[in-house]
Write an enzyme that holds these catalytic residues in place. Structure first.
Site, PDB file in Angstrom:
ATOM      1  N   GLU A   1       0.835  -1.214   0.000  1.00 19.63           N
ATOM      2  CA  GLU A   1       0.000   0.000   0.000  1.00 19.63           C
ATOM      3  C   GLU A   1       0.866   1.260   0.000  1.00 19.63           C
ATOM      4  O   GLU A   1       0.557   2.232  -0.685  1.00 19.63           O
ATOM      5  CB  GLU A   1      -0.965   0.008   1.192  1.00 19.63           C
ATOM      6  CG  GLU A   1      -1.960  -1.152   1.240  1.00 19.63           C
ATOM      7  CD  GLU A   1      -2.772  -1.331  -0.033  1.00 19.63           C
ATOM      8  OE1 GLU A   1      -2.874  -0.383  -0.834  1.00 19.63           O
ATOM      9  OE2 GLU A   1      -3.297  -2.441  -0.248  1.00 19.63           O
TER      10      GLU A   1
ATOM     11  N   ASP B   1       3.533  -4.877  -5.475  1.00 20.05           N
ATOM     12  CA  ASP B   1       3.867  -6.196  -4.912  1.00 20.05           C
ATOM     13  C   ASP B   1       5.378  -6.344  -4.743  1.00 20.05           C
ATOM     14  O   ASP B   1       5.865  -6.712  -3.673  1.00 20.05           O
ATOM     15  CB  ASP B   1       3.367  -7.321  -5.842  1.00 20.05           C
ATOM     16  CG  ASP B   1       1.871  -7.593  -5.665  1.00 20.05           C
ATOM     17  OD1 ASP B   1       1.315  -7.167  -4.634  1.00 20.05           O
ATOM     18  OD2 ASP B   1       1.277  -8.235  -6.552  1.00 20.05           O
TER      19      ASP B   1
HETATM   20 ZN   LIG Z   1      -2.733  -2.647  -4.519  1.00 19.19          ZN
END
Ligand SMILES: [Zn+2]
Length: 677
Positions: free
Chosen positions: A517, A581
Site C-alpha cells: 500500500e 507487490d
Molecule cells: Zn494494490
C-alpha cells in the site's frame, strides 16, 4: 466515487459448507505447513511449494467464482458478522439505536417469504415514473430522482463528490461515465467468439427480464436489442481501464455553462435541482467523449427507446432486492454465465453483505468491539511504522533518483496518514429509518442517505478522517488524493496477521501488504500526486524517465504470463499492483531485518527464518479460480493472478535465491531482475 483507491486484493465471497453463525473466528495459522507442497522444488515453482497443499485441499465452493486465503477469511468474517446480526435481530429489548438498525435491517432482509409475496411490486413506482415521461426533455428530472433513489451510475452516468485533482482540499462534483450492464466497455467492442457469445447471452438475459416485467416475448426481444445498441454506443465512447489509470485522462474541469454546451440535449438544471445542487457551477467531467456520446444518443433515440433503456437498468439494479424470480435470473447471467458459479449464495450471505455495504460503520462498531483489541491496533501500528522507516532508508539509497526528487519523495512519505482498524469518528446513521417488515424500503432509505451524504460533501471542508472501506472488510487500500493507507480491522486477522506467530511470516504477509500500500503512493498512478494529494508533477524529468524504465521492466516481465486459455496478463492494467507487490515485499524484508536485528531467530518446521518469511508471504496468495472468472478478471482486474503475485515477485529478489540456495538458471532465480523500490 473511488477513483484512486487502489485495492490490495479483490475479496471473494463466502462458501456454503458451514452454514451456521459463529461467535469467534476459527484459527488458521499465519504459516500453515499443511498448505505447502514440499515435494515441489521451491526454486522451480515457489507458488506450488508454498500453496500446493492449499490448492489441493480447498476446492472452490459451489457458490463461489474463486476460492482463496482471502476468500476463506472473508467467509469466516461473514459467519462472524452473521452471529452478531442474528443475535441482534432476535434480541427484542435493550438494543441501542445502532444495534436496532442493523438487527432489524438483517431481519427484514432474511424474511424471504415477505419478499416473495411482493414480487416486482416495489419496482412499480420507478417504472411508473419512467412510463409517465411525455418528452425526452423530462429525462433530466427523472434521472435526478432515480439517481437519488438508486445511487447507481448504471443509469447512463453518475454524479458524486470527489477531491479536486488540482486542489485536494476542495471537494467538487465529478460527473463520471457509466451506463453499461456488462462489467467492462471491452465486452461491447471485442470481436472474438467468446465476447460475441457473452453479448448474445446478455441479450437473451435482458429479454427474460423484460418478460418478467410483463413484456410479450416479441417486444421483450426487441427491447433487449435497443438496450444493447444504446450501451454499445456508450461503451465505444468510454475510456479503457488502462487509459483510466492516467489521472490526466480523467481531469476536465468546467463550469455549468461548459457542461450544458457539451450536452445540449440534456436538462442539467432539472437534474441538478433534483440532486439539491441547483447552484453548482464547478464540475470535473471525467470523460467528455462519453458525455458527448450520451448527448448524441439522447438526441437520436426515441422517447420509447430511452424509456426501455431506463426500465432495463432499474430492473437490473433492483433485482437483488426483489422476489426469487428476479434474483435467480440475475444470478444466472451475472454469476453463472459470466463467472462460472454453479450456485446462488444462500440468503444469509447476501443479507450480511448488504448490511455491510449499507450500514457498514454501524456493523463495524460491533465488529471492532469483538474482534479488534487495542493491543492488535498497537502491534500493527508498530509494524506499519517499521515499514515506513524501511521506505525512508530505501528511498535514500536509490541510485537512480536524484536528491531533488528524493527530497519530494520523502515529503510525500512523511505526509502519508496511517489508518489502522477503524475510523476515529463513526458515521452517524440516526437519520436512516429502518423498519423490521420493510426490506425494500430499508434499502431505499439507506441508499438515499448515502447519496445525500456523498453529495453534501461538495463545497464543504474535506473530512480527512473518512474511510472508503468498512471496518470488517478483508482488504486494504491506498488513496492518492487523501495520501493515506487504510487497513480495516477485517484484514488484520489470522492467517494474514497472526498474533500467535513470530515475526517472519507476519512481516512476509501483513508486512508485505503494508509495504504494497505504501508503494502505491509511488506507482505509475500514485507518483503523479504530490504530498498534499494534488495532481502535480514533482519529479525531475530524468527521474521520471528512470522510473518509467524500471516500471517497464516489470511490465514486460508480467506481460509474458498466461492467465487462462491463451490470454496473457494485460500488464499495463496491472502495472501499479505489480510494482507495489515487488516493492512492498522488499520493504517488508528490510523492516523485518531491522525489527529482528537483536533477536536470535530459529529454524522451525525444517525451514530457516528467511524461508519462512517468503512462505508466509506466498500463503496469502493461494487461490483456485474458475476459468470463466479468470476471463472476467483478465479484462477487469488490475491485480495479477496469485501464482504470479508470488512467482513473478520472488524472481526479482536475490534474497529469495539466497534463502533457498537456488542454482543460477533455476526458474525462480532470474538472470534479469526488475526493481523499482
Ligand atoms: Zn494494490
Amino acid at each position: 466515487m473511488r477513483l484512486f483507491a487502489a485495492m490490495f486484493a479483490g475479496a471473494a465471497l463466502a462458501a456454503s459448507a458451514q452454514d451456521a453463525p459463529i461467535t469467534s473466528f476459527p484459527y488458521t495459522p499465519g504459516l500453515d505447513v499443511s498448505s505447502m507442497d514440499r515435494s515441489a522444488d521451491a526454486c522451480s515453482d515457489f507458488y506450488q511449494y508454498s500453496c500446493g497443499g492449499w490448492l489441493k485441499n480447498n476446492p472452490i465452493p459451489s457458490d463461489q467464482a474463486k476460492w482463496s486465503v482471502y476468500g476463506k477469511l472473508y467467509q469466516d468474517n461473514q459467519r462472524f458478522l452473521w452471529g452478531i446480526l442474528d443475535s441482534l435481530a432476535k434480541q427484542g429489548e435493550g438494543r441501542n439505536a445502532t444495534q436496532q438498525k442493523i438487527g432489524d435491517y438483517f431481519a427484514a432482509c432474511m424474511d424471504e417469504a415477505a419478499v416473495e409475496k411482493l414480487g416486482a411490486k416495489p419496482l412499480a413506482p420507478y417504472l411508473a415514473r419512467v412510463n409517465a415521461m411525455k418528452d425526452k426533455r423530462e429525462l433530466g428530472a427523472v434521472l435526478g430522482d432515480l439517481h437519488m433513489d438508486t445511487g447507481d451510475a448504471g443509469l447512463f452516468f453518475g454524479v458524486g463528490s470527489n477531491q479536486d485533482f488540482a486542489n485536494s482540499n476542495d471537494v467538487i462534483a465529478f460527473a463520471g461515465a457509466g451506463g453499461l450492464g456488462l462489467p467492462d466497455r471491452d465486452y461491447y467492442t471485442k470481436d472474438d467468439d467468446r465476447s460475441k457469445e457473452i453479448r448474445n447471452k446478455y441479450v437473451a438475459h435482458m429479454t427474460r427480464v423484460f418478460n418478467l416485467l410483463g413484456d410479450t416475448p416479441e417486444i421483450a426481444a426487441k427491447n433487449a436489442l435497443v438496450v444493447m445498441s444504446v450501451e454499445t454506443a456508450l461503451a465505444k465512447a468510454s475510456l479503457t481501464r488502462v487509459q483510466k489509470r492516467d489521472p490526466y485522462n480523467l481531469f476536465h474541469k468546467m463550469d455549468g455553462k461548459g457542461l450544458r454546451a457539451m450536452t445540449p440535449a440534456f436538462d442539467w438544471d432539472a437534474y441538478l435541482g433534483r440532486l439539491g445542487l441547483a447552484k453548482l457551477d464547478t464540475f470535473n467531467v471525467t470523460e467528455p467523449a462519453f458525455f458527448k456520446a450520451f448527448d448524441a444518443e439522447l438526441g437520436s433515440r426515441s422517447l420509447a427507446e430511452i424509456q426501455t433503456y431506463l426500465r432495463w437498468h432499474l430492473a437490473k439494479e433492483a433485482s437483488p432486492y426483489l422476489s426469487p424470480a428476479f434474483v435467480n435470473e440475475n444470478f444466472e447471467f451475472f454469476s453463472k454465465t459470466l463467472r462460472g458459479v454453479p450456485q446462488l449464495r444462500p440468503r444469509w450471505k447476501r443479507c450480511v453483505t448488504l448490511v455491510d455495504s449499507q450500514l457498514g460503520e454501524a456493523l463495524g462498531q460491533e465488529f471492532v468491539a469483538r474482534a479488534f483489541s487495542p493491543k492488535l491496533k498497537d502491534d500493527t501500528n508498530r509494524m506499519t511504522k517499521r515499514i515506513e522507516q524501511a521506505m525512508r532508508d530505501d528511498i535514500q539509497s536509490l541510485s537512480w533518483m536524484s536528491d531533488a526528487t528524493k527530497k519530494r519523495a520523502m515529503e510525500k512519505l512523511e505526509t502519508i496518514v496511517n489508518k489502522i482498524g477503524y475510523p476515529d469518528k463513526w458515521r452517524d446513521y440516526s437519520s436512516v429509518e429502518v423498519k423490521r417488515g420493510d426490506f425494500f424500503g430499508n434499502v431505499e432509505r439507506a441508499t438515499r442517505f448515502e447519496q445525500k451524504r456523498d453529495l453534501a460533501k461538495i463545497g464543504k471542508p474535506l473530512d480527512r478522517g473518512e474511510w472508503l472501506m468498512t471496518p470488517p472488510t478483508v482488504n486494504a487500500y491506498y488513496n492518492a488524493q487523501m495520501n493515506d493507507i487504510n487497513f480495516p480491522a477485517g484484514v488484520l486477522q489470522p492467517p494474514l496477521y497472526d498474533p500467535k506467530m513470530d515475526d517472519a511470516p507476519n512481516y512476509g504477509n501483513t508486512g508485505g501488504t503494508i509495504g504494497h500500500e505504501l508503494t502505491h503512493g509511488f506507482d505509475d498512478q500514485g507518483r503523479q500526486f504530490d504530498a498534499q494529494g494534488n495532481l502535480k508533477d514533482w519529479w525531475t524529468p530524468e527521474d521520471g524517465k528512470a522510473f518509467e524504465e524500471r516500471a517497464a521492466c516489470i511490465s514486460d516481465q508480467y506481460a509474458q504470463y498466461v492467465i487462462v486459455d491463451d490470454i496473457r496478463i494485460n500488464s499495463k492494467l496491472t502495472l501499479g499492483e505489480d510494482v507495489a507487490d515487488v516493492g512492498g515485499l522488499i520493504l517488508a524484508w528490510m523492516a523485518w531485518k531491522a525489527e529482528t536485528i537483536d533477536k536470535k531467530l530459529e529454524d522451525r518446521d525444517g525451514m530457516t527464518p528467511e524461508q519462512r518469511f517468503f512462505v508466509g508471504y506466498a500463503q496469502w496468495a493461494c487461490e483456485n479460480d474458475r476459468p470463466e472468472n479468470l476471463r472476467v478478471k483478465a479484462l477487469t482486474d488490475p491485480h495479477s493472478p496469485g501464482r504470479y503475485r508470488v512467482n513473478g515477485l520472488v524472481v526479482n529478489m536475490p534474497e529469495f535465491e539466497k534463502a533457498f540456495s537456488c542454482k543460477p538458471g533455476a526458474p525462480m532465480a532470474a538472470v534479469k531482475r526488475c526493481r523499482v523500490w
